[in-house]
Write an enzyme that holds these catalytic residues in place. Structure first.
Site, PDB file in Angstrom:
ATOM      1  N   ASP A   1      -1.508   7.120   6.270  1.00  0.00           N
ATOM      2  CA  ASP A   1      -2.578   6.215   5.839  1.00  0.00           C
ATOM      3  C   ASP A   1      -2.908   5.348   7.048  1.00  0.00           C
ATOM      4  O   ASP A   1      -2.124   4.483   7.430  1.00  0.00           O
ATOM      5  CB  ASP A   1      -2.082   5.368   4.652  1.00  0.00           C
ATOM      6  CG  ASP A   1      -3.089   4.295   4.228  1.00  0.00           C
ATOM      7  OD1 ASP A   1      -4.142   4.154   4.881  1.00  0.00           O
ATOM      8  OD2 ASP A   1      -2.800   3.589   3.235  1.00  0.00           O
TER       9      ASP A   1
ATOM     10  N   LYS B   1     -12.173  -1.059   6.971  1.00  0.00           N
ATOM     11  CA  LYS B   1     -11.523  -1.924   7.959  1.00  0.00           C
ATOM     12  C   LYS B   1     -12.060  -1.659   9.371  1.00  0.00           C
ATOM     13  O   LYS B   1     -12.602  -2.546   9.976  1.00  0.00           O
ATOM     14  CB  LYS B   1     -10.008  -1.791   7.897  1.00  0.00           C
ATOM     15  CG  LYS B   1      -9.414  -2.662   6.788  1.00  0.00           C
ATOM     16  CD  LYS B   1      -8.839  -1.879   5.670  1.00  0.00           C
ATOM     17  CE  LYS B   1      -8.380  -2.755   4.510  1.00  0.00           C
ATOM     18  NZ  LYS B   1      -7.694  -1.979   3.484  1.00  0.00           N
TER      19      LYS B   1
ATOM     20  N   TRP C   1       0.854  -1.200   0.000  1.00  0.00           N
ATOM     21  CA  TRP C   1       0.000   0.000   0.000  1.00  0.00           C
ATOM     22  C   TRP C   1       0.886   1.245   0.000  1.00  0.00           C
ATOM     23  O   TRP C   1       0.625   2.206  -0.730  1.00  0.00           O
ATOM     24  CB  TRP C   1      -0.962   0.004   1.186  1.00  0.00           C
ATOM     25  CG  TRP C   1      -1.982  -1.089   1.139  1.00  0.00           C
ATOM     26  CD1 TRP C   1      -2.192  -2.059   2.074  1.00  0.00           C
ATOM     27  CD2 TRP C   1      -2.947  -1.343   0.096  1.00  0.00           C
ATOM     28  NE1 TRP C   1      -3.211  -2.884   1.687  1.00  0.00           N
ATOM     29  CE2 TRP C   1      -3.693  -2.469   0.476  1.00  0.00           C
ATOM     30  CE3 TRP C   1      -3.238  -0.721  -1.119  1.00  0.00           C
ATOM     31  CZ2 TRP C   1      -4.717  -2.999  -0.305  1.00  0.00           C
ATOM     32  CZ3 TRP C   1      -4.252  -1.244  -1.899  1.00  0.00           C
ATOM     33  CH2 TRP C   1      -4.977  -2.367  -1.490  1.00  0.00           C
TER      34      TRP C   1
HETATM   35  C1  LIG Z   1      -7.020  -1.667   2.345  1.00  0.00           C
HETATM   36  C2  LIG Z   1      -5.969  -0.645   2.396  1.00  0.00           C
HETATM   37  C3  LIG Z   1      -5.806   0.308   1.376  1.00  0.00           C
HETATM   38  C4  LIG Z   1      -6.640   0.311   0.113  1.00  0.00           C
HETATM   39  O1  LIG Z   1      -7.887   0.743   0.381  1.00  0.00           O
HETATM   40  P1  LIG Z   1      -8.989   0.875  -0.792  1.00  0.00           P
HETATM   41  O2  LIG Z   1     -10.085   1.541  -0.052  1.00  0.00           O
HETATM   42  O3  LIG Z   1      -9.301  -0.497  -1.252  1.00  0.00           O
HETATM   43  O4  LIG Z   1      -8.408   1.715  -1.857  1.00  0.00           O
HETATM   44  C5  LIG Z   1      -4.839   1.270   1.546  1.00  0.00           C
HETATM   45  N1  LIG Z   1      -4.044   1.301   2.631  1.00  0.00           N
HETATM   46  C6  LIG Z   1      -4.168   0.395   3.624  1.00  0.00           C
HETATM   47  C7  LIG Z   1      -3.273   0.470   4.808  1.00  0.00           C
HETATM   48  C8  LIG Z   1      -5.128  -0.605   3.528  1.00  0.00           C
HETATM   49  O5  LIG Z   1      -5.245  -1.515   4.509  1.00  0.00           O
END
Ligand SMILES: *Cc1c(COP(=O)(O)O)cnc(C)c1O
Length: 366
Positions: A167, A191, A100
């Site tokens: 993030d 999540k 990511w």
């Molecule tokens: C799941 C995830 C993403 C991607 O998220 P999307 O909403 O599918 O674009 C980005 N960063 C982290 C840390 C993630 O766990």
């Protein structure tokens, strides 16, 4: 309903209360005779959901008025380009702790110079690099606080000499965060805070609208400019365009649930309990070994594989666990083995069931 323990990495388990309240609202929203998905987003009832959801974020994470809170469509991946588009004048620094993070850096490359200060790709991202230096001329430093695929986490608010961007898609609301240490925090909802379709962005207002020379060469598309959404809030118009109402509503209910359970400190305590319980078993059980460096272990995503010499039992354990109701424990293909994601809404009984299942399996193979 069939008994299932949901350990999916995302989308994943949600509080039952949030799901039930949303089902009700889809049938009828706010005593209007019309369902949530069929009503205008300009009705007062919906405006109220927007402002209450923002207020809940402010309350739960102690977010000062210096920060805007935006609910944007698209996933966290959309922020991979929206962040540099808004914050990068010339140069940004990234800590590469997983795919990511790598994908985020790749998008930033479209807007200027990207410096990867350190990467743990050499060991399948099983640790968080330490001892790196952040260039002082970077417009910001980007970290991924929880690495969902590999089960590593930066579970503290680091000191950073430049604007810190995080993030927090897979660990937001699982511990108190000192928001004032960050310039910008973003998180895809699916999540810890809701379903896919909305991303929360918490951004310090003074960072916006200053992209240097790029302002003239490549002005931002209106929607991409955070100010479009921020200014709408200031004018007391909480939406620039049609927001993802379903996703925001589930988030709203999830935040209410977090608050009713005692807020973020209570989520932290639960996360610690669940996580300790599972890591203790991974470390004790002779059939399994954890894959992440112990000091960097995530309390959200737990990764483990069969112990050396026991690899042949992998498929058998997977089937054994499945039979006992465990869902979503297959590890990501890049790590292999198993992964159990224990997010805020994961009940402690699910972890107890998983641990019991691991113990039972060990007895069979002693
Ligand atoms: C799941 C995830 C993403 C991607 O998220 P999307 O909403 O599918 O674009 C980005 N960063 C982290 C840390 C993630 O766990």
């Amino acid at each position: 309903m069939k008994q299932a323990y949901n350990f999916n990495a995302g989308p994943c388990v949600l509080p039952r209360e949030a799901v039930e309240a949303t089902i009700e609202a889809i049938r009828e929203f706010d005593n209007t005779g019309i369902g949530l998905l069929e009503i205008s987003h300009r009705t007062p009832g919906w405006e109220k959901v927007m402002s209450e959801t923002r207020a809940l974020w402010r309350e739960l994470l102690h977010i000062s008025p210096e920060y805007e809170i935006l609910f944007l469509g698209g996933g966290a991946s959309t922020q991979f380009f929206t962040v540099p588009a808004n914050l990068m004048k010339k140069k940004a620094a990234y800590l590469q702790t997983g795919v990511w993070a790598k994908k985020a850096a790749k998008e930033a490359n479209l807007f200027g110079e990207v410096k990867i200060v350190a990467s743990s790709e050499d060991k399948t991202y099983s640790y968080i690099p330490k001892n790196y230096s952040i260039p002082m001329d970077a417009d910001y430093f980007h970290i991924t606080t929880n690495n969902t695929i590999y089960g590593t986490e930066i579970r503290r608010d680091i000191d950073c000499p430049v604007t810190l961007v995080a993030d927090m898609s897979s660990d937001i609301l699982s511990r108190p965060v000192n928001v004032s240490k960050y310039g910008l925090i973003y998180a895809g909802a699916q999540k810890n805070v809701g379903p896919a379709g909305v991303t929360v962005v918490i951004v310090r207002k003074d960072l916006l609208g200053n992209i240097g020379f790029r302002q003239y060469m490549n002005p931002l598309p209106t929607f991409v400019d955070y100010r479009t959404h921020a200014i709408a809030e200031e004018k007391n118009i909480s939406m620039f365009n049609t927001p993802p109402v379903f996703a925001i509503y589930v988030m709203y209910q999830t935040l209410k649930w977090v608050k009713s359970k005692g807020g973020v400190p209570a989520m932290e305590e639960l996360a610690r309990k669940r996580s300790e319980m599972l890591y203790n078993e991974i470390d004790r059980n002779s059939l399994f070994v954890g894959t992440a460096a112990k000091e960097d272990r995530s309390v959200m995503n737990h990764c483990w594989v069969m112990a050396p010499g026991k690899e042949a039992l992998q498929d058998e354990f997977m089937a054994f666990a499945k039979e006992r109701g465990m869902v979503g424990i297959k590890g990501h293909r890049s790590v292999g083995g198993f992964r159990a994601s224990l997010y805020n809404a994961c009940p402690i009984e699910a972890v107890e069931a998983l641990v019991a299942c691991m113990q039972e399996f060990e007895k069979l193979h002693k």
